[in-house]
Design an enzyme around this catalytic site. Structure first.
Site, PDB file in Angstrom:
ATOM      1  N   LYS A   1      22.364 -27.078 -81.366  1.00  0.00           N
ATOM      2  CA  LYS A   1      23.714 -26.517 -81.272  1.00  0.00           C
ATOM      3  C   LYS A   1      24.817 -27.500 -81.659  1.00  0.00           C
ATOM      4  O   LYS A   1      25.923 -27.089 -81.985  1.00  0.00           O
ATOM      5  CB  LYS A   1      23.959 -25.934 -79.883  1.00  0.00           C
ATOM      6  CG  LYS A   1      23.238 -24.607 -79.700  1.00  0.00           C
ATOM      7  CD  LYS A   1      23.988 -23.692 -78.780  1.00  0.00           C
ATOM      8  CE  LYS A   1      23.360 -22.313 -78.720  1.00  0.00           C
ATOM      9  NZ  LYS A   1      22.006 -22.350 -78.100  1.00  0.00           N
TER      10      LYS A   1
ATOM     11  N   SER B   1      27.017 -21.406 -70.570  1.00  0.00           N
ATOM     12  CA  SER B   1      26.419 -22.045 -69.401  1.00  0.00           C
ATOM     13  C   SER B   1      25.428 -23.108 -69.851  1.00  0.00           C
ATOM     14  O   SER B   1      24.791 -23.761 -69.051  1.00  0.00           O
ATOM     15  CB  SER B   1      25.701 -21.006 -68.555  1.00  0.00           C
ATOM     16  OG  SER B   1      24.772 -20.316 -69.354  1.00  0.00           O
TER      17      SER B   1
ATOM     18  N   GLU C   1      11.910 -14.029 -79.572  1.00  0.00           N
ATOM     19  CA  GLU C   1      12.730 -13.904 -78.366  1.00  0.00           C
ATOM     20  C   GLU C   1      11.827 -13.690 -77.150  1.00  0.00           C
ATOM     21  O   GLU C   1      10.645 -13.381 -77.299  1.00  0.00           O
ATOM     22  CB  GLU C   1      13.730 -12.748 -78.519  1.00  0.00           C
ATOM     23  CG  GLU C   1      13.076 -11.392 -78.709  1.00  0.00           C
ATOM     24  CD  GLU C   1      14.082 -10.300 -79.085  1.00  0.00           C
ATOM     25  OE1 GLU C   1      15.296 -10.545 -79.100  1.00  0.00           O
ATOM     26  OE2 GLU C   1      13.615  -9.176 -79.349  1.00  0.00           O
TER      27      GLU C   1
ATOM     28  N   GLY D   1      13.379  -9.762 -72.822  1.00  0.00           N
ATOM     29  CA  GLY D   1      14.664  -9.348 -73.398  1.00  0.00           C
ATOM     30  C   GLY D   1      14.533  -9.174 -74.891  1.00  0.00           C
ATOM     31  O   GLY D   1      15.021  -9.985 -75.669  1.00  0.00           O
TER      32      GLY D   1
ATOM     33  N   ASP E   1      15.903  -7.393 -77.202  1.00  0.00           N
ATOM     34  CA  ASP E   1      16.980  -6.622 -77.863  1.00  0.00           C
ATOM     35  C   ASP E   1      16.954  -6.821 -79.384  1.00  0.00           C
ATOM     36  O   ASP E   1      17.290  -5.904 -80.135  1.00  0.00           O
ATOM     37  CB  ASP E   1      18.346  -7.019 -77.306  1.00  0.00           C
ATOM     38  CG  ASP E   1      18.643  -8.485 -77.541  1.00  0.00           C
ATOM     39  OD1 ASP E   1      17.984  -9.321 -76.906  1.00  0.00           O
ATOM     40  OD2 ASP E   1      19.507  -8.798 -78.384  1.00  0.00           O
TER      41      ASP E   1
ATOM     42  N   SER F   1      13.748 -25.924 -80.792  1.00  0.00           N
ATOM     43  CA  SER F   1      15.210 -25.853 -80.847  1.00  0.00           C
ATOM     44  C   SER F   1      15.944 -26.742 -79.850  1.00  0.00           C
ATOM     45  O   SER F   1      17.116 -27.046 -80.064  1.00  0.00           O
ATOM     46  CB  SER F   1      15.664 -24.399 -80.676  1.00  0.00           C
ATOM     47  OG  SER F   1      15.101 -23.846 -79.511  1.00  0.00           O
TER      48      SER F   1
HETATM   49  C1  LIG Z   1      21.154 -21.408 -78.027  1.00  0.00           C
HETATM   50  C2  LIG Z   1      19.717 -21.744 -78.125  1.00  0.00           C
HETATM   51  C3  LIG Z   1      18.795 -20.903 -78.776  1.00  0.00           C
HETATM   52  C4  LIG Z   1      19.200 -19.577 -79.380  1.00  0.00           C
HETATM   53  O1  LIG Z   1      20.096 -19.752 -80.438  1.00  0.00           O
HETATM   54  P1  LIG Z   1      20.963 -18.542 -81.025  1.00  0.00           P
HETATM   55  O2  LIG Z   1      21.734 -19.115 -82.127  1.00  0.00           O
HETATM   56  O3  LIG Z   1      21.800 -18.022 -79.894  1.00  0.00           O
HETATM   57  O4  LIG Z   1      19.976 -17.510 -81.449  1.00  0.00           O
HETATM   58  C5  LIG Z   1      17.489 -21.314 -78.889  1.00  0.00           C
HETATM   59  N1  LIG Z   1      17.069 -22.483 -78.343  1.00  0.00           N
HETATM   60  C6  LIG Z   1      17.908 -23.312 -77.690  1.00  0.00           C
HETATM   61  C7  LIG Z   1      17.381 -24.571 -77.131  1.00  0.00           C
HETATM   62  C8  LIG Z   1      19.265 -22.970 -77.557  1.00  0.00           C
HETATM   63  O5  LIG Z   1      20.105 -23.804 -76.904  1.00  0.00           O
END
Ligand SMILES: *Cc1c(COP(=O)(O)O)cnc(C)c1O
Length: 326
Positions: free
Chosen positions: A57, A82, A208, A212, A214, A308
């Site tokens: 992010k 959060s 996902e 959830g 969606d 991620s």
């Molecule tokens: C926010 C996040 C996601 C999901 O990312 P999106 O862009 O909302 O789909 C996946 N893994 C981690 C570690 C995140 O912080």
């Protein structure tokens, strides 16, 4: 309405990569013979758990904030989160000398609140059960002249998130499949833009939490489906719906959306820690969990997996991998 905003394109991802140079880490792409044997495929792990502040992010937040005009920089940025987006905005804002105000739920993990404050952001708490965080953020931004940078439904955020897959394709070469954790779809949409340009034959899958789905429902219906906040250990993917910008890209460029159960996430976390010595948060394991278990035939193929993020407190991590309630 948001729907007439232009969709970001691959050129936005390469422009973001140039802005991030020297600011974001170029995270490693790791291999594991044990993981390959388990999957019967060649796996390439893009380690965004080793990114600054512990998740991809930072890429989207820094890209968005670095495009602010001098007036926007002076007035500051506001957002709601959060989790990892809060820390990403706080750290990016500090580096760029921009004031940041971040709305976090009263019951957000203390560690995340402290980390966000530690990066110098002003944290404003709200009650997630009685107050509308998006409306509160808009009011705050209006009162102070701040710019709102949402966690996923923003062209600069999507373009920034796409730089992780861009680096993966540059380093690993052509891939047959790419598995990407999916919340609101910023990471998946950005990854799909990179794949579309650099690896048009690559099948990009969003993953996902099963609790959830969606995204899966939205793909089936051809429109954005809203759900209640799902109960899952994947706290980074507890989103209720895809975005106005992320959904059309995902629909156009992705092979599909898969799901993983909490038990599969725990097994993947355990595997990453024991075999690859990597600390990956539950949400960060979605891609690996689906590659190992969602029934996509991968035999002998080249497969990218985006890990991620790695922000999970150690007591919770230990409790999850040793079978506790989490
Ligand atoms: C926010 C996040 C996601 C999901 O990312 P999106 O862009 O909302 O789909 C996946 N893994 C981690 C570690 C995140 O912080």
């Amino acid at each position: 309405m948001q729907t007439d905003r232009p969709l970001p394109a691959f050129e936005d991802v390469t422009a973001a990569a140039a802005r991030l140079r020297g600011h974001a880490h170029r995270t490693p792409v790791l291999r594991s013979a044990t993981a390959d044997a388990r999957a019967g495929a060649k796996l390439f792990f893009k380690c965004e758990n080793l990114q600054r502040m512990g998740a991809f992010k930072f890429r989207g937040a820094f890209n968005a904030l670095s495009r602010f005009t001098p007036a926007q920089r002076a007035a500051g940025v506001a957002t709601f989160s959060s989790g990892n987006h809060a820390q990403a905005v706080a750290l990016s804002a500090r580096e760029l000398g921009i004031p940041a105000a971040i709305l976090m739920p009263l019951d957000a993990p203390r560690l995340k609140m402290e980390a966000t404050r530690g990066y110098g952001a002003e944290v404003i708490t709200y009650d997630r059960y009685t107050q509308d965080r998006e409306a509160l953020t808009r009011e705050l931004a209006q009162a102070r002249g701040m710019t709102v940078i949402p966690p996923y439904d923003h062209a600069d955020v999507i373009a920034g998130q796409g730089t992780a897959a861009l680096e993966l394709f540059e380093e690993a070469g052509p891939l047959d499949h790419l598995f990407v954790p999916l919340g609101g779809g910023g990471l998946l949409a950005g990854s799909a833009l990179a794949a579309r340009a650099l690896a048009p034959g690559c099948r990009v899958w969003g993953v996902e939490p099963e609790a959830g789905n969606d995204g899966q429902q939205s793909m089936a219906r051809g429109e954005i489906v809203h759900i209640d906040t799902p109960r899952t250990i994947a706290d980074g993917a507890q989103t209720q719906h895809l975005g106005q910008l992320t959904f059309p890209i995902i629909r156009r460029d992705c092979a599909g959306v898969l799901t993983a159960t909490d038990a599969q996430l725990v097994a993947a976390m355990h595997f990453m820690a024991e075999r690859m010595k990597l600390l990956v948060e539950p949400t960060g394991c979605l891609g690996l969990a689906a590659a190992l278990g969602a029934g996509v035939p991968l035999a002998g193929q080249r497969v990218g997996i985006v890990l991620s993020g790695g922000n999970v407190d150690l007591a919770r991590f230990a409790s999850l991998v040793t079978g506790g309630p989490g």
